[in-house]
Design an enzyme around this catalytic site. Structure first.
Site, mmCIF file in Angstrom:
data_model
loop_
_atom_site.group_PDB
_atom_site.id
_atom_site.type_symbol
_atom_site.label_atom_id
_atom_site.label_comp_id
_atom_site.label_asym_id
_atom_site.label_seq_id
_atom_site.Cartn_x
_atom_site.Cartn_y
_atom_site.Cartn_z
ATOM 1 N N ASP A 1 -8.683 -6.171 -2.805
ATOM 2 C CA ASP A 1 -7.325 -5.740 -2.479
ATOM 3 C C ASP A 1 -6.384 -6.278 -3.546
ATOM 4 O O ASP A 1 -6.671 -7.293 -4.196
ATOM 5 C CB ASP A 1 -6.910 -6.268 -1.102
ATOM 6 C CG ASP A 1 -5.514 -5.784 -0.699
ATOM 7 O OD1 ASP A 1 -5.330 -4.560 -0.568
ATOM 8 O OD2 ASP A 1 -4.619 -6.624 -0.532
ATOM 9 N N GLU B 1 -2.070 -7.067 -4.459
ATOM 10 C CA GLU B 1 -0.656 -7.115 -4.083
ATOM 11 C C GLU B 1 0.135 -6.822 -5.347
ATOM 12 O O GLU B 1 -0.251 -7.251 -6.443
ATOM 13 C CB GLU B 1 -0.273 -8.480 -3.501
ATOM 14 C CG GLU B 1 -1.046 -8.876 -2.248
ATOM 15 C CD GLU B 1 -0.814 -7.940 -1.073
ATOM 16 O OE1 GLU B 1 0.258 -7.295 -1.030
ATOM 17 O OE2 GLU B 1 -1.697 -7.858 -0.199
ATOM 18 N N HIS C 1 4.559 -9.690 0.670
ATOM 19 C CA HIS C 1 3.354 -10.469 0.388
ATOM 20 C C HIS C 1 3.603 -11.955 0.163
ATOM 21 O O HIS C 1 2.646 -12.730 0.043
ATOM 22 C CB HIS C 1 2.584 -9.879 -0.797
ATOM 23 C CG HIS C 1 3.408 -9.585 -2.023
ATOM 24 N ND1 HIS C 1 4.200 -10.524 -2.642
ATOM 25 C CD2 HIS C 1 3.545 -8.433 -2.733
ATOM 26 C CE1 HIS C 1 4.774 -9.970 -3.702
ATOM 27 N NE2 HIS C 1 4.415 -8.699 -3.760
ATOM 28 N N HIS D 1 -1.473 -9.239 4.431
ATOM 29 C CA HIS D 1 -0.675 -8.923 3.247
ATOM 30 C C HIS D 1 -0.826 -9.978 2.164
ATOM 31 O O HIS D 1 0.043 -10.109 1.295
ATOM 32 C CB HIS D 1 0.802 -8.695 3.585
ATOM 33 C CG HIS D 1 1.031 -7.456 4.389
ATOM 34 N ND1 HIS D 1 0.652 -6.204 3.957
ATOM 35 C CD2 HIS D 1 1.578 -7.277 5.615
ATOM 36 C CE1 HIS D 1 0.969 -5.315 4.877
ATOM 37 N NE2 HIS D 1 1.519 -5.936 5.898
ATOM 38 N N ASP E 1 -6.571 -9.609 3.242
ATOM 39 C CA ASP E 1 -6.856 -8.190 3.472
ATOM 40 C C ASP E 1 -8.252 -7.809 2.987
ATOM 41 O O ASP E 1 -8.907 -6.939 3.561
ATOM 42 C CB ASP E 1 -5.798 -7.326 2.787
ATOM 43 C CG ASP E 1 -4.459 -7.365 3.517
ATOM 44 O OD1 ASP E 1 -4.372 -8.041 4.558
ATOM 45 O OD2 ASP E 1 -3.500 -6.727 3.042
#
Length: 311
Positions: free
Chosen positions: A131, A133, A181, A273, A278
């Site tokens: 994942d 951010e 985040h 987040h 995640d």
């Protein structure tokens, strides 16, 4: 919001566009405000139903809202109107997890790296579930601030074999992104840039199948970085959001939270987040999807990729 702002800016009579955030306790409301006539909900919905950018493929504004388990509405303000986007507020992540000593390593991984993964059974493959951010939702203009990944080998989630890095995006992180985040400019000031971190991540993921929730979003940033490096990223990618939409076609909720709930996966709120949090939630959910796919006769990677594309 950037996609909608571009559409608004092109409409005659809509002036002085401004983006702001309001703290609502457990939520943060993003406000896109303008001077001029209001906006019909039907027109807003039409914008959200279109792909947000070429780099994202078919990923639409509605997909982005679903990923955040949110929606938008229009409300009047003095001499204009505004679009409101509520998002769950995230607590700033604590000390980032650093890789602990590896408890198990698949020494056959490198031997498999040059083989055709397509005919292999899903339960036998090695996966890197990851994942990102970012500073925003536009892969053509925004940048990664954190990337994390965890590995599944032989059906086993290796919680101590993780990749978790902050990234210096080379620009300021908008306050509205930090509210989501929890990553600030100070946290990434001394971090490497994405060119370096992406190379490290791809080495970590070498020989595996990439997995992400709404993978088109995360892959757009990786593909752009590889393109800048003069290379083409060609790896198999499975998207848990697409798989969810086919496996659970009766449901309208294919967010990560929705998928986790259906699969009985507890998502720790303080890690939601964050890229690592995640990644872990997606990995646990994906583990539950594999036997469901195999029960439908989708037993190989080739079959899963084909079935995913048909959704």
């Amino acid at each position: 919001m950037a996609h909608v702002a571009q559409q608004l800016a092109a409409k005659p009579g809509h002036e002085s566009l401004a983006l702001s955030a309001a703290d609502k306790g457990d939520e943060v409301h993003l406000h896109l405000t303008w001077r001029g006539p209001t906006l019909a909900l039907g027109e807003l919905d039409a914008w959200l139903s279109k792909p947000v950018a070429t780099a994202y493929g078919d990923y639409t504004g509605r997909d982005a809202l679903a990923a955040h388990r949110s929606d938008v509405w229009v409300e009047p303000v003095d001499r204009g109107a505004r679009i409101v986007l509520p998002l769950a507020a995230a607590h700033a992540p604590g000390r980032l997890h650093t890789p602990a000593p590896v408890q198990f390593y698949d020494f056959g991984l490198q031997a498999h790296a040059d083989r055709d993964l397509g005919p292999r059974r899903l339960s036998e493959l090695t996966y890197t579930v990851f994942d990102t951010e970012t500073t925003g939702l536009d892969a053509n203009r925004d940048a990664v601030v954190q990337i994390a990944g965890v590995r599944i080998v032989g059906g086993r989630l290796l919680r101590d074999e993780v990749f978790d890095r902050l990234v210096n995006p080379g620009r300021g992180i908008p306050a509205v992104a930090s509210e989501v985040h929890g990553i600030s400019d100070a946290m990434v000031a001394d971090a490497p840039d994405f060119d370096e971190i992406a190379r490290e991540f791809l080495f970590f993921a070498e020989g595996s199948v990439l997995v992400a929730h709404h993978a088109a979003f995360d892959m757009a940033f990786l593909n752009r970085q590889r393109s800048h490096a003069g290379e083409k990223l060609s790896v198999p990618v499975l998207c848990t959001a697409l798989l969810s939409s086919r496996l659970f076609a009766h449901s309208n909720d294919h967010t990560l939270d929705g998928l986790a709930a259906r699969c009985g996966v507890d998502v720790e709120s303080t890690l939601r987040h964050t890229a690592l949090g995640d990644s872990l939630a997606t990995a646990e959910a994906f583990q539950k999807l594999i036997p469901l796919l195999e029960a439908l006769g989708i037993q190989t990677l080739d079959a899963a990729l084909t079935w995913q594309r048909a959704g």
